[in-house]
Motif scaffolding. Structure first.
Motif, PDB file in Angstrom:
ATOM      1  N   GLY A 158     -75.294  74.308  25.036  1.00 51.85           N
ATOM      2  CA  GLY A 158     -75.582  73.617  26.270  1.00 51.85           C
ATOM      3  C   GLY A 158     -74.466  72.722  26.754  1.00 51.85           C
ATOM      4  O   GLY A 158     -74.516  72.237  27.864  1.00 51.85           O
ATOM      5  N   ARG A 159     -73.443  72.494  25.962  1.00 57.06           N
ATOM      6  CA  ARG A 159     -72.404  71.563  26.340  1.00 57.06           C
ATOM      7  C   ARG A 159     -71.063  72.281  26.523  1.00 57.06           C
ATOM      8  O   ARG A 159     -70.633  73.030  25.670  1.00 57.06           O
ATOM      9  CB  ARG A 159     -72.264  70.524  25.246  1.00 57.06           C
ATOM     10  N   VAL A 160     -70.404  71.981  27.647  1.00 58.33           N
ATOM     11  CA  VAL A 160     -69.088  72.537  27.929  1.00 58.33           C
ATOM     12  C   VAL A 160     -68.081  71.393  27.899  1.00 58.33           C
ATOM     13  O   VAL A 160     -68.282  70.369  28.537  1.00 58.33           O
ATOM     14  CB  VAL A 160     -69.056  73.226  29.313  1.00 58.33           C
ATOM     15  N   THR A 161     -67.036  71.589  27.162  1.00 56.79           N
ATOM     16  CA  THR A 161     -65.993  70.579  27.066  1.00 56.79           C
ATOM     17  C   THR A 161     -64.811  71.006  27.915  1.00 56.79           C
ATOM     18  O   THR A 161     -64.300  72.111  27.761  1.00 56.79           O
ATOM     19  CB  THR A 161     -65.532  70.414  25.607  1.00 56.79           C
TER      20      THR A 161
END
Length: 126
Positions: free
Chosen positions: A2-5
């Protein structure tokens, strides 16, 4: 997942202060200031021209313009800018558009850091 860096690469810019120091030793401070300022302005204009070519997908003589940027950077002791311009030319020569896109992004970052107004070339010259 769920997390994009978002990556924000920062380039470490290498320089050879001796190139500028030679100009100052040979010409004196006043003349060298003018020569270095003019050379930096010409280099910035050359990079802007190359950027316009890339943006317009005009790659026909881009290698020649990158070689010019490379030579100008070398004359000013901008080691990183010189090396990355050479890498971009190599990608063009190989016809590797994916590698060129990556190296082009790096060249823009290095040029921005190398040509920053607060970079302090005078500090390298004495």
């Amino acid at each position: 997942m769920g997390r994009v860096t978002q990556l924000r690469p920062r380039e470490r810019v290498r320089q050879d202060g001796e190139a500028i120091a030679v100009i100052y030793r040979n010409l004196g401070a006043a003349a060298a200031d003018q020569i270095v300022a003019r050379a930096l302005a010409e280099l910035a204009a050359a990079m802007a021209g190359v950027a316009a070519q890339v943006k317009g997908h005009q790659l026909a003589d881009l290698g020649r313009h990158l070689r010019r940027v490379q030579g100008m950077a070398e004359n000013l002791g901008m080691v990183s800018l010189c090396n990355v311009a050479a890498d971009a030319r190599a990608c063009l020569d190989r016809g590797d558009s994916t590698a060129f896109a990556a190296v082009w992004a790096r060249l823009l970052r290095v040029a921005e850091r190398s040509l920053a107004a607060d970079h302090g070339f005078a500090d390298l010259s004495v």
